[in-house]
Motif scaffolding. Structure first.
Motif, PDB file in Angstrom:
ATOM      1  N   GLY A  50       0.872  -1.178   0.024  1.00  0.00           N
ATOM      2  CA  GLY A  50       0.053  -0.055  -0.031  1.00  0.00           C
ATOM      3  C   GLY A  50       0.797   1.359  -0.005  1.00  0.00           C
ATOM      4  O   GLY A  50       0.492   2.343   0.091  1.00  0.00           O
ATOM      5  N   SER A  51       1.863   1.172  -0.173  1.00  0.00           N
ATOM      6  CA  SER A  51       2.877   2.482  -0.281  1.00  0.00           C
ATOM      7  C   SER A  51       2.439   3.489  -1.474  1.00  0.00           C
ATOM      8  O   SER A  51       1.943   3.257  -2.279  1.00  0.00           O
ATOM      9  CB  SER A  51       4.366   1.980  -0.680  1.00  0.00           C
ATOM     10  OG  SER A  51       4.579   1.446  -2.180  1.00  0.00           O
ATOM     11  N   PRO A  52       2.770   4.610  -1.155  1.00  0.00           N
ATOM     12  CA  PRO A  52       2.554   5.725  -2.121  1.00  0.00           C
ATOM     13  C   PRO A  52       2.939   5.558  -3.411  1.00  0.00           C
ATOM     14  O   PRO A  52       2.323   5.984  -4.441  1.00  0.00           O
ATOM     15  CB  PRO A  52       3.239   6.882  -1.654  1.00  0.00           C
ATOM     16  CG  PRO A  52       3.127   6.596   0.052  1.00  0.00           C
ATOM     17  CD  PRO A  52       3.604   5.018   0.007  1.00  0.00           C
ATOM     18  N   GLU A  53       4.128   5.009  -3.660  1.00  0.00           N
ATOM     19  CA  GLU A  53       4.576   4.654  -5.114  1.00  0.00           C
ATOM     20  C   GLU A  53       3.903   3.617  -5.718  1.00  0.00           C
ATOM     21  O   GLU A  53       3.316   3.899  -7.007  1.00  0.00           O
ATOM     22  CB  GLU A  53       6.201   4.256  -4.987  1.00  0.00           C
ATOM     23  CG  GLU A  53       7.131   5.152  -4.386  1.00  0.00           C
ATOM     24  CD  GLU A  53       6.791   5.172  -2.835  1.00  0.00           C
ATOM     25  OE1 GLU A  53       7.472   6.361  -2.329  1.00  0.00           O
ATOM     26  OE2 GLU A  53       6.371   4.353  -1.975  1.00  0.00           O
ATOM     27  N   ARG A  54       3.360   2.618  -4.934  1.00  0.00           N
ATOM     28  CA  ARG A  54       2.648   1.787  -5.679  1.00  0.00           C
ATOM     29  C   ARG A  54       1.150   2.183  -6.219  1.00  0.00           C
ATOM     30  O   ARG A  54       0.777   1.830  -7.358  1.00  0.00           O
ATOM     31  CB  ARG A  54       2.535   0.281  -4.749  1.00  0.00           C
ATOM     32  CG  ARG A  54       3.677  -0.458  -4.752  1.00  0.00           C
ATOM     33  CD  ARG A  54       3.623  -1.909  -3.920  1.00  0.00           C
ATOM     34  NE  ARG A  54       4.854  -2.374  -3.746  1.00  0.00           N
ATOM     35  CZ  ARG A  54       5.501  -3.437  -4.720  1.00  0.00           C
ATOM     36  NH1 ARG A  54       4.894  -3.430  -5.856  1.00  0.00           N
ATOM     37  NH2 ARG A  54       6.441  -3.870  -4.301  1.00  0.00           N
ATOM     38  N   LEU A  55       0.733   2.908  -5.216  1.00  0.00           N
ATOM     39  CA  LEU A  55      -0.731   3.555  -5.421  1.00  0.00           C
ATOM     40  C   LEU A  55      -0.626   4.464  -6.453  1.00  0.00           C
ATOM     41  O   LEU A  55      -1.692   4.568  -7.164  1.00  0.00           O
ATOM     42  CB  LEU A  55      -1.315   3.926  -4.261  1.00  0.00           C
ATOM     43  CG  LEU A  55      -1.579   2.887  -3.061  1.00  0.00           C
ATOM     44  CD1 LEU A  55      -2.582   3.313  -1.916  1.00  0.00           C
ATOM     45  CD2 LEU A  55      -2.318   1.680  -3.879  1.00  0.00           C
ATOM     46  N   ALA A  56       0.424   5.307  -6.534  1.00  0.00           N
ATOM     47  CA  ALA A  56       0.569   6.342  -7.707  1.00  0.00           C
ATOM     48  C   ALA A  56       0.610   5.656  -8.930  1.00  0.00           C
ATOM     49  O   ALA A  56      -0.001   6.085  -9.982  1.00  0.00           O
ATOM     50  CB  ALA A  56       1.657   7.030  -7.331  1.00  0.00           C
ATOM     51  N   GLU A  57       1.325   4.561  -9.112  1.00  0.00           N
ATOM     52  CA  GLU A  57       1.458   3.695 -10.120  1.00  0.00           C
ATOM     53  C   GLU A  57      -0.065   3.223 -10.728  1.00  0.00           C
ATOM     54  O   GLU A  57      -0.363   3.534 -11.756  1.00  0.00           O
ATOM     55  CB  GLU A  57       2.195   2.426 -10.182  1.00  0.00           C
ATOM     56  CG  GLU A  57       2.406   1.266 -11.175  1.00  0.00           C
ATOM     57  CD  GLU A  57       2.588   1.893 -12.539  1.00  0.00           C
ATOM     58  OE1 GLU A  57       2.343   1.571 -13.737  1.00  0.00           O
ATOM     59  OE2 GLU A  57       3.155   3.232 -12.691  1.00  0.00           O
ATOM     60  N   GLY A  58      -0.854   2.583  -9.640  1.00  0.00           N
ATOM     61  CA  GLY A  58      -2.246   2.341  -9.980  1.00  0.00           C
ATOM     62  C   GLY A  58      -3.013   3.563 -10.461  1.00  0.00           C
ATOM     63  O   GLY A  58      -3.698   3.529 -11.355  1.00  0.00           O
ATOM     64  N   ALA A  59      -2.764   4.736  -9.937  1.00  0.00           N
ATOM     65  CA  ALA A  59      -3.693   5.874 -10.438  1.00  0.00           C
ATOM     66  C   ALA A  59      -3.178   5.998 -11.757  1.00  0.00           C
ATOM     67  O   ALA A  59      -4.165   6.554 -12.631  1.00  0.00           O
ATOM     68  CB  ALA A  59      -3.351   7.146  -9.463  1.00  0.00           C
ATOM     69  N   ARG A  60      -1.735   6.112 -12.422  1.00  0.00           N
ATOM     70  CA  ARG A  60      -1.727   6.283 -13.717  1.00  0.00           C
ATOM     71  C   ARG A  60      -2.354   5.149 -14.411  1.00  0.00           C
ATOM     72  O   ARG A  60      -2.653   5.696 -15.534  1.00  0.00           O
ATOM     73  CB  ARG A  60       0.162   6.244 -13.726  1.00  0.00           C
ATOM     74  CG  ARG A  60       0.818   7.321 -13.105  1.00  0.00           C
ATOM     75  CD  ARG A  60       2.126   7.505 -13.379  1.00  0.00           C
ATOM     76  NE  ARG A  60       3.052   6.358 -12.970  1.00  0.00           N
ATOM     77  CZ  ARG A  60       3.708   6.498 -11.467  1.00  0.00           C
ATOM     78  NH1 ARG A  60       3.442   7.628 -11.032  1.00  0.00           N
ATOM     79  NH2 ARG A  60       4.174   5.237 -10.820  1.00  0.00           N
ATOM     80  N   LEU A  61      -2.382   4.062 -14.157  1.00  0.00           N
ATOM     81  CA  LEU A  61      -2.815   2.800 -14.867  1.00  0.00           C
ATOM     82  C   LEU A  61      -4.209   3.348 -15.221  1.00  0.00           C
ATOM     83  O   LEU A  61      -4.807   3.032 -16.506  1.00  0.00           O
ATOM     84  CB  LEU A  61      -2.539   1.538 -14.339  1.00  0.00           C
ATOM     85  CG  LEU A  61      -1.288   1.013 -14.305  1.00  0.00           C
ATOM     86  CD1 LEU A  61      -1.015  -0.130 -13.428  1.00  0.00           C
ATOM     87  CD2 LEU A  61      -0.604   0.935 -15.657  1.00  0.00           C
ATOM     88  N   LEU A  62      -4.800   3.928 -14.317  1.00  0.00           N
ATOM     89  CA  LEU A  62      -6.222   4.150 -14.461  1.00  0.00           C
ATOM     90  C   LEU A  62      -6.736   5.501 -15.030  1.00  0.00           C
ATOM     91  O   LEU A  62      -7.716   5.745 -15.469  1.00  0.00           O
ATOM     92  CB  LEU A  62      -6.938   4.234 -12.743  1.00  0.00           C
ATOM     93  CG  LEU A  62      -7.312   2.932 -12.132  1.00  0.00           C
ATOM     94  CD1 LEU A  62      -7.724   3.187 -10.496  1.00  0.00           C
ATOM     95  CD2 LEU A  62      -8.548   2.266 -12.731  1.00  0.00           C
ATOM     96  N   ALA A  63      -5.736   6.344 -15.064  1.00  0.00           N
ATOM     97  CA  ALA A  63      -6.005   7.592 -15.794  1.00  0.00           C
ATOM     98  C   ALA A  63      -6.642   7.268 -17.289  1.00  0.00           C
ATOM     99  O   ALA A  63      -7.499   8.326 -17.642  1.00  0.00           O
ATOM    100  CB  ALA A  63      -4.693   8.407 -16.250  1.00  0.00           C
ATOM    101  N   LYS A  64      -6.362   6.347 -17.858  1.00  0.00           N
ATOM    102  CA  LYS A  64      -6.814   6.371 -19.364  1.00  0.00           C
ATOM    103  C   LYS A  64      -8.383   6.122 -19.292  1.00  0.00           C
ATOM    104  O   LYS A  64      -9.139   6.461 -20.362  1.00  0.00           O
ATOM    105  CB  LYS A  64      -6.271   5.149 -19.993  1.00  0.00           C
ATOM    106  CG  LYS A  64      -6.311   3.755 -19.316  1.00  0.00           C
ATOM    107  CD  LYS A  64      -5.802   2.783 -20.344  1.00  0.00           C
ATOM    108  CE  LYS A  64      -5.799   1.483 -19.788  1.00  0.00           C
ATOM    109  NZ  LYS A  64      -4.912   1.334 -18.591  1.00  0.00           N
ATOM    110  N   HIS A  65      -8.893   5.668 -18.063  1.00  0.00           N
ATOM    111  CA  HIS A  65     -10.313   5.452 -17.968  1.00  0.00           C
ATOM    112  C   HIS A  65     -11.017   6.708 -17.528  1.00  0.00           C
ATOM    113  O   HIS A  65     -12.526   6.501 -17.573  1.00  0.00           O
ATOM    114  CB  HIS A  65     -10.642   4.321 -16.953  1.00  0.00           C
ATOM    115  CG  HIS A  65     -10.067   3.052 -17.272  1.00  0.00           C
ATOM    116  ND1 HIS A  65     -10.407   2.380 -18.221  1.00  0.00           N
ATOM    117  CD2 HIS A  65      -8.821   2.351 -16.735  1.00  0.00           C
ATOM    118  CE1 HIS A  65      -9.645   1.003 -18.168  1.00  0.00           C
ATOM    119  NE2 HIS A  65      -8.830   1.345 -17.412  1.00  0.00           N
TER     120      HIS A  65
END
Length: 240
Positions: A50-65
């Protein structure tokens, strides 16, 4: 169209999300993007997941949606940070995603508040030390846990392989007569198709991780749609 994006750790029960999309009707998109780490139910590994780096990557992956809201769809990977840390985690995710954001742990406390639940039983798949952190998290939100059962399952992958009858049995075995509801806190467990069945047998509400995660995400996005297929939480527009 309402779009709620979910950051999901590894792979286990993510098919609950397209199932919910079908159950909840038109005008809804529930995209799931994955981040990867160990799926071990142990505190150091969960803090890393649940680290900030991992969740920021998740946010980047979701941005296209182009989501209207984003949820970290992991209970243990949020409550392990304790209440203040979990709030910081959600705030950092919102900043990274540019939209309202939260986590499954807060979804549980918000759902309990919406249903007016004060005393609950917890049917956890986790090892006991991890499950106790969820009890602590609920207590900080004013929800008393009158009974807790922990199945001591080490990995999310094992939880994802539980057969439906085992999931129902888990809920029934860990109920308590003083509990207003039973909470099942693991997004690795397939529960959406079982919520009504469990509620019928318990005679009380059941809150499951993927159920509350989707409900909370919809409310963050301003969507208060209801369903008769997803338990008491969704049945009457509670919390809209």
């Amino acid at each position: 169209m309402t779009t709620v994006g979910f950051i999901y750790p590894d792979h286990a029960a993510e098919d609950d999300y397209p199932l919910a999309e079908r159950m909840l009707g038109d005008g809804l998109s529930l995209p799931v993007e994955h981040i990867y780490g160990t799926d071990l139910h142990a505190v150091p590994e969960l803090l890393d997941l649940g680290s900030p780096e991992r969740l920021a990557e998740g946010a980047r992956l979701l941005a296209k949606h182009e989501p209207d809201a984003v949820i970290w769809a992991c209970t243990s990977g949020s409550f392990v940070y304790r209440p203040d840390g979990a709030r910081t985690q959600a705030d950092q995710l919102a900043a990274a995603a540019g939209v309202p954001a939260s986590s499954t742990s807060f979804a549980f406390t918000e759902a309990a508040k919406a249903l007016g639940l004060h005393r609950v039983a917890v049917a956890a798949s986790y090892p006991d030390d991890v499950a106790k952190l969820f009890v602590e998290f609920l207590g900080a939100a004013g929800v008393e846990v009158v009974a807790m059962g922990s199945e001591d399952i080490d990995t999310a992958a094992e939880v994802g392989r539980l057969e439906p009858d085992k999931v129902v049995d888990l809920a029934l075995r860990h109920d308590h007569r003083r509990a207003d509801a039973v909470l099942i806190p693991d997004t690795a467990m397939r529960t959406l198709a079982l919520v009504n069945t469990i509620e019928d047998q318990l005679g009380k509400p059941v809150l499951t991780a993927n159920q509350v995660t989707i409900w909370h995400g919809l409310r963050l996005a301003g969507d208060s749609r209801t369903s008769q297929d997803l338990g008491a939480l969704f049945a009457t527009g509670t919390g809209s």
